[in-house]
Scaffold this motif. Structure first.
Motif, PDB file in Angstrom:
ATOM      1  N   MET A 118      34.069  36.307  47.690  1.00 62.61           N
ATOM      2  CA  MET A 118      34.702  37.581  47.381  1.00 62.61           C
ATOM      3  C   MET A 118      33.459  38.352  48.477  1.00 62.61           C
ATOM      4  O   MET A 118      33.488  39.576  48.968  1.00 62.61           O
ATOM      5  CB  MET A 118      34.917  38.088  47.085  1.00 62.61           C
ATOM      6  CG  MET A 118      36.406  37.516  45.817  1.00 62.61           C
ATOM      7  SD  MET A 118      37.244  38.664  44.882  1.00 62.61           S
ATOM      8  CE  MET A 118      37.605  40.008  45.977  1.00 62.61           C
ATOM      9  N   SER A 122      30.802  41.996  45.977  1.00 63.25           N
ATOM     10  CA  SER A 122      31.257  41.991  44.097  1.00 63.25           C
ATOM     11  C   SER A 122      30.327  42.018  42.870  1.00 63.25           C
ATOM     12  O   SER A 122      30.871  41.567  42.269  1.00 63.25           O
ATOM     13  CB  SER A 122      32.242  40.506  44.590  1.00 63.25           C
ATOM     14  OG  SER A 122      31.439  39.094  45.108  1.00 63.25           O
ATOM     15  N   PHE A 267      39.885  45.996  45.029  1.00 67.55           N
ATOM     16  CA  PHE A 267      38.543  45.096  45.279  1.00 67.55           C
ATOM     17  C   PHE A 267      38.015  45.205  44.030  1.00 67.55           C
ATOM     18  O   PHE A 267      38.075  43.451  43.675  1.00 67.55           O
ATOM     19  CB  PHE A 267      38.037  45.500  46.358  1.00 67.55           C
ATOM     20  CG  PHE A 267      36.502  44.836  46.629  1.00 67.55           C
ATOM     21  CD1 PHE A 267      37.241  43.550  47.107  1.00 67.55           C
ATOM     22  CD2 PHE A 267      35.394  44.417  46.022  1.00 67.55           C
ATOM     23  CE1 PHE A 267      36.126  42.376  47.464  1.00 67.55           C
ATOM     24  CE2 PHE A 267      34.225  43.870  45.268  1.00 67.55           C
ATOM     25  CZ  PHE A 267      35.149  42.975  46.708  1.00 67.55           C
ATOM     26  N   THR A 270      40.696  43.809  41.778  1.00 70.01           N
ATOM     27  CA  THR A 270      40.131  42.139  41.617  1.00 70.01           C
ATOM     28  C   THR A 270      38.957  41.569  41.223  1.00 70.01           C
ATOM     29  O   THR A 270      39.137  40.143  40.304  1.00 70.01           O
ATOM     30  CB  THR A 270      40.470  41.425  42.987  1.00 70.01           C
ATOM     31  OG1 THR A 270      41.694  42.359  43.823  1.00 70.01           O
ATOM     32  CG2 THR A 270      40.402  40.189  43.177  1.00 70.01           C
ATOM     33  N   VAL A 321      43.421  36.646  45.527  1.00 71.45           N
ATOM     34  CA  VAL A 321      42.567  36.429  46.925  1.00 71.45           C
ATOM     35  C   VAL A 321      43.776  36.402  48.151  1.00 71.45           C
ATOM     36  O   VAL A 321      44.432  35.305  48.457  1.00 71.45           O
ATOM     37  CB  VAL A 321      41.904  36.147  46.545  1.00 71.45           C
ATOM     38  CG1 VAL A 321      40.466  36.037  48.392  1.00 71.45           C
ATOM     39  CG2 VAL A 321      40.877  36.271  45.658  1.00 71.45           C
TER      40      VAL A 321
END
Length: 321
Positions: A118, A122, A267, A270, A321
């Motif tokens: 990612m 991240s 985001f 996730t 994703v």
């Protein structure tokens, strides 16, 4: 799948090395506590100090990530302890089982895996989840682990044992010291920094090697009649909690808090879900050894969750994703 295999293969290789070393007598089982002490009191604190010192303080102050991850950790710990306590498993073993259910391998596996999947942005949420687990979740589980015998010796003595266990855990102190250094912008002298770096780099390989040796020791003691063989139902459900219940809980709680207006980005949610889908943290085995829990059971949970995560984590990535 290939990315995950590239990251996880060295983990299995080091665990296997430790297992073979103990089984073949190259590592005496009496030496295992010494390896454990080296990682817990020297190598791992240096690794955590380095994490804290190299992370911008702004990344450690994300209220949405903090609230979501902490709430899910508390629910996971409470649920796992409640379903684990039985005639064979007391507070000590149940508490460290709960810690492996709530604490993913975010430091050794999460950062490199999620950055590869990612992007570098991240890393911030992953490191914050690790800080929460090292300081809050670990301290809570150590405190709960000291409740064995509270009925016999009284609540005051149990509280003193719990407080002592929390205060003598070096991991939160190492992170807090690193965070303070980050805020102040201070750097240790170069020889000191190099020493810290050498010890930090040793944390992961020695911890994984020790897990393999612990698994071998549990088998050897069981065969010799000196220890009971861990029952499948005492460790397999905890591994499943880690791989399925924990990430699902993070997803549902995070989505619910976003709907209520919590400042949490999709985001970051996730990233947290994928972090929760990682296998159990290997450093919990070190703490279980230090506090006298059934480390054979803890090592099995870590190994089962790590092996199964090759499939389950890939599935989580494909869904999220």
């Amino acid at each position: 799948m290939l990315q995950i295999f590239v990251i996880t293969f060295p983990f299995f290789a080091l665990v296997l090395c430790g297992y073979l070393a103990a089984r073949r007598g190259m590592l005496p089982i009496e030496a295992i506590p010494g390896l454990n002490g080296f990682v817990l009191f020297f190598a791992l604190p240096c690794m955590l100090y380095r994490f804290g010192a190299s992370t911008p303080i702004g990344q450690l102050l994300d209220a949405g990530v903090f609230a979501t991850w902490l709430l899910c950790a508390l629910i996971t710990v409470g649920f796992t302890v409640a379903v684990s306590l039985n005639a064979r498993i007391g507070w000590n073993d149940a508490s460290f089982g709960a810690l492996v259910a709530a604490f993913p391998n975010s430091g050794f596996m999460g950062v490199p895996l999620l950055v590869a999947i990612m992007g570098a942005v991240s890393a911030g949420p992953v490191i914050l989840t690790m800080v929460i687990d090292m300081i809050v979740t670990t301290s809570l589980c150590i405190a709960l682990s000291r409740l064995d015998g509270a009925d016999e010796h009284g609540a005051a003595k149990a509280f003193k044992k719990a407080l002592k266990g929390v205060l003598t855990n070096p991991m939160p102190w190492a992170i807090l010291l690193g965070a303070m250094v980050s805020v102040l912008g201070w750097q240790p002298p170069k020889p000191v920094a190099q020493t810290i770096g050498l010890l930090a780099d040793a944390a992961s390989p020695v911890a994984l090697f020790t897990i393999g040796a612990v698994l071998a020791r549990a088998q050897m003691l069981s065969k010799a009649g000196h220890a009971a063989v861990p029952v499948l139902r005492d460790y397999l459900p905890v591994a499943l909690f880690k791989l399925f219940l924990h990430p699902l809980l993070v997803l549902l709680v995070g989505a619910g808090l976003i709907s209520l207006g919590l400042p949490l980005s999709r985001f970051a949610l996730t990233v947290m879900v994928l972090t929760a889908a990682l296998p159990s943290a290997s450093n919990v085995s070190l703490l279980a050894e230090r506090f006298g829990a059934d480390n054979g059971r803890i090592a099995r949970i870590i190994l089962v969750s790590t092996a199964a995560a090759f499939v389950t984590f890939s599935l989580a990535v494909s869904l999220m994703v």
